[in-house]
Design an enzyme around this catalytic site. Structure first.
Site, PDB file in Angstrom:
ATOM      1  N   SER A  12      33.938  37.481  41.664  1.00 53.54           N
ATOM      2  CA  SER A  12      33.938  36.022  41.790  1.00 53.54           C
ATOM      3  C   SER A  12      32.936  35.637  42.866  1.00 53.54           C
ATOM      4  O   SER A  12      32.652  36.434  43.771  1.00 53.54           O
ATOM      5  CB  SER A  12      35.336  35.541  42.204  1.00 53.54           C
ATOM      6  OG  SER A  12      35.302  34.180  42.593  1.00 53.54           O
ATOM      7  N   TYR A  60      42.745  36.649  47.311  1.00 45.26           N
ATOM      8  CA  TYR A  60      41.781  36.560  46.202  1.00 45.26           C
ATOM      9  C   TYR A  60      40.372  36.900  46.678  1.00 45.26           C
ATOM     10  O   TYR A  60      39.699  37.759  46.104  1.00 45.26           O
ATOM     11  CB  TYR A  60      41.823  35.152  45.600  1.00 45.26           C
ATOM     12  CG  TYR A  60      40.945  34.975  44.380  1.00 45.26           C
ATOM     13  CD1 TYR A  60      41.319  35.522  43.152  1.00 45.26           C
ATOM     14  CD2 TYR A  60      39.755  34.262  44.444  1.00 45.26           C
ATOM     15  CE1 TYR A  60      40.527  35.366  42.030  1.00 45.26           C
ATOM     16  CE2 TYR A  60      38.961  34.099  43.320  1.00 45.26           C
ATOM     17  CZ  TYR A  60      39.357  34.648  42.111  1.00 45.26           C
ATOM     18  OH  TYR A  60      38.566  34.494  41.003  1.00 45.26           O
TER      19      TYR A  60
HETATM   20  N1  LIG Z   1      37.666  30.704  35.748  1.00 46.43           N
HETATM   21  C1  LIG Z   1      36.961  30.727  36.880  1.00 46.43           C
HETATM   22  O1  LIG Z   1      36.508  29.687  37.392  1.00 46.43           O
HETATM   23  C2  LIG Z   1      36.688  32.042  37.555  1.00 46.43           C
HETATM   24  C3  LIG Z   1      35.821  32.035  38.646  1.00 46.43           C
HETATM   25  C4  LIG Z   1      35.551  33.238  39.279  1.00 46.43           C
HETATM   26  C5  LIG Z   1      36.124  34.404  38.847  1.00 46.43           C
HETATM   27  N2  LIG Z   1      36.976  34.373  37.781  1.00 46.43           N
HETATM   28  C6  LIG Z   1      37.568  35.645  37.383  1.00 46.43           C
HETATM   29  O2  LIG Z   1      37.406  35.833  36.008  1.00 46.43           O
HETATM   30  C7  LIG Z   1      38.464  36.659  35.515  1.00 46.43           C
HETATM   31  C8  LIG Z   1      38.987  36.071  34.226  1.00 46.43           C
HETATM   32  O3  LIG Z   1      39.498  34.817  34.528  1.00 46.43           O
HETATM   33  P1  LIG Z   1      39.588  33.646  33.451  1.00 46.43           P
HETATM   34  O4  LIG Z   1      38.947  32.472  34.069  1.00 46.43           O
HETATM   35  O5  LIG Z   1      39.153  34.111  32.128  1.00 46.43           O
HETATM   36  O6  LIG Z   1      41.161  33.401  33.536  1.00 46.43           O
HETATM   37  P2  LIG Z   1      42.314  33.423  32.436  1.00 46.43           P
HETATM   38  O7  LIG Z   1      43.530  33.029  33.185  1.00 46.43           O
HETATM   39  O8  LIG Z   1      41.909  32.619  31.245  1.00 46.43           O
HETATM   40  O9  LIG Z   1      42.379  34.957  32.005  1.00 46.43           O
HETATM   41  C9  LIG Z   1      42.994  35.945  32.768  1.00 46.43           C
HETATM   42  C10 LIG Z   1      43.698  36.897  31.833  1.00 46.43           C
HETATM   43  O10 LIG Z   1      44.278  37.938  32.620  1.00 46.43           O
HETATM   44  C11 LIG Z   1      45.615  38.143  32.188  1.00 46.43           C
HETATM   45  N3  LIG Z   1      46.416  38.666  33.285  1.00 46.43           N
HETATM   46  C12 LIG Z   1      46.700  38.073  34.460  1.00 46.43           C
HETATM   47  N4  LIG Z   1      47.512  38.856  35.200  1.00 46.43           N
HETATM   48  C13 LIG Z   1      47.727  39.978  34.466  1.00 46.43           C
HETATM   49  C14 LIG Z   1      48.484  41.162  34.676  1.00 46.43           C
HETATM   50  N5  LIG Z   1      49.210  41.333  35.789  1.00 46.43           N
HETATM   51  N6  LIG Z   1      48.477  42.103  33.713  1.00 46.43           N
HETATM   52  C15 LIG Z   1      47.779  41.925  32.566  1.00 46.43           C
HETATM   53  N7  LIG Z   1      47.059  40.825  32.308  1.00 46.43           N
HETATM   54  C16 LIG Z   1      47.032  39.859  33.247  1.00 46.43           C
HETATM   55  C17 LIG Z   1      46.085  36.749  31.753  1.00 46.43           C
HETATM   56  O11 LIG Z   1      47.223  36.832  30.893  1.00 46.43           O
HETATM   57  C18 LIG Z   1      44.839  36.230  31.054  1.00 46.43           C
HETATM   58  O12 LIG Z   1      44.786  36.616  29.706  1.00 46.43           O
HETATM   59  C19 LIG Z   1      39.478  36.779  36.656  1.00 46.43           C
HETATM   60  O13 LIG Z   1      39.360  38.049  37.245  1.00 46.43           O
HETATM   61  C20 LIG Z   1      39.053  35.697  37.640  1.00 46.43           C
HETATM   62  O14 LIG Z   1      39.348  36.053  38.962  1.00 46.43           O
HETATM   63  C21 LIG Z   1      37.275  33.234  37.118  1.00 46.43           C
END
Ligand SMILES: NC(=O)c1ccc[n+]([C@@H]2O[C@H](COP(=O)([O-])OP(=O)(O)OC[C@H]3O[C@@H](n4cnc5c(N)ncnc54)[C@H](O)[C@@H]3O)[C@@H](O)[C@H]2O)c1
Length: 246
Positions: free
Chosen positions: A134, A147
């Site tokens: 991130s 985080y």
């Molecule tokens: N969306 C943003 O703005 C953003 C920004 C920076 C980084 N990220 C990173 O991107 C990655 C994906 O995020 P996203 O935005 O697609 O979010 P999202 O919430 O849509 O997807 C996350 C997925 O991880 C799964 N998950 C969460 N905890 C879990 C666990 N304990 N065991 C198994 N599965 C689990 C959830 O069910 C979901 O399907 C994350 O690592 C997040 O930190 C996202």
């Protein structure tokens, strides 16, 4: 590349990876806690096969179980993509130890355990690992303690894994998204007194003038996991519409 494990592929960036891989006829093992959303993803009519499994990545055995299930489903492993992540925000004195521990378990320990479990099968195929960091690894923000620390740790972990696994033919990279429009940020927006105003303020700081879409990040992940990135390893690549450059 014929078979890839996506951990966290039920929604958001992970789901966009599952879709892009399957559209390219790659078989996908989708490991996630959210089996309803994973089943919905699996129903998309695409050429690549998909198998899903419920795995809570906060549990130490989950990555090994998921790798074993992926191998059982498709017989080989060409890539492991870890997008699952957890974000708990609280003031410093109120930050709860269980939230710290679970965040570290899901965001850092699970990616390491995936590398441990998948190193041998990936070495057989010349495969690759892509982790999801991130922009929080590179800039601070209020209440974002576990985080930010976990995402910073992923950047370091990526380098060490790349050095150790490179000689075995396994590449390891990390993508670091900025603001991406997924369910991940729903708790943040719902905490804002004026969510629309807060979104407008965020967008005003992004040079390309919009939040990212999951596909903006999935395109980079799918490139990194595949043979086009054969000479790329140990890198953490920021995909943020220019946010950190501004
Ligand atoms: N969306 C943003 O703005 C953003 C920004 C920076 C980084 N990220 C990173 O991107 C990655 C994906 O995020 P996203 O935005 O697609 O979010 P999202 O919430 O849509 O997807 C996350 C997925 O991880 C799964 N998950 C969460 N905890 C879990 C666990 N304990 N065991 C198994 N599965 C689990 C959830 O069910 C979901 O399907 C994350 O690592 C997040 O930190 C996202």
């Amino acid at each position: 590349m014929t078979s890839v494990l996506v951990a966290g592929g039920a929604t958001g960036i992970g789901r966009a990876c599952v879709r892009a891989l399957r559209a390219d006829s790659v078989d996908v093992y989708l490991a996630d806690l959210n089996v309803d959303a994973a089943s919905e993803a699996a129903r998309e009519d695409l050429p690549g096969r998909v198998a899903i499994g419920r795995h809570d990545l906060a549990e130490p055995d989950a990555p090994r179980d998921a790798v074993a299930a992926a191998l059982a489903a498709f017989g080989r492993l060409d890539g492991v993509i870890v997008t699952a992540g957890l974000h708990v925000v609280a003031p410093v004195e109120e930050y709860a130890l269980p939230d710290w521990d679970r965040t570290m378990a899901v965001n850092v320990r699970a990616p390491f355990l995936f590398a441990q479990a998948a190193a041998a099968p990936l070495a057989q195929t010349g495969g690759s690992i892509v982790l999801t960091g991130s922009t929080a690894a590179f800039r601070g923000s209020r209440g974002t303690f576990a985080y930010a620390a976990s995402k910073g740790a992923l950047v370091s972990l990526t380098r060490s894994l790349a050095v150790e696994l490179g000689p075995r033919g396994v590449r390891v990279n990390c993508v670091c998204p900025g603001w991406i429009d997924t369910p991940f940020n729903d708790p943040y927006w719902s905490m804002q007194p004026d969510p629309e105003g807060a979104l407008a303020q965020v967008v005003s700081r992004i040079p390309v003038g919009r939040q990212g879409e999951p596909v903006d990040v999935a395109g980079l992940i799918v490139f990194l996991v595949g043979p086009g990135a054969a000479y790329l390893t140990g890198q953490s690549i920021i995909v943020d519409g220019g946010l950190l450059s501004a």
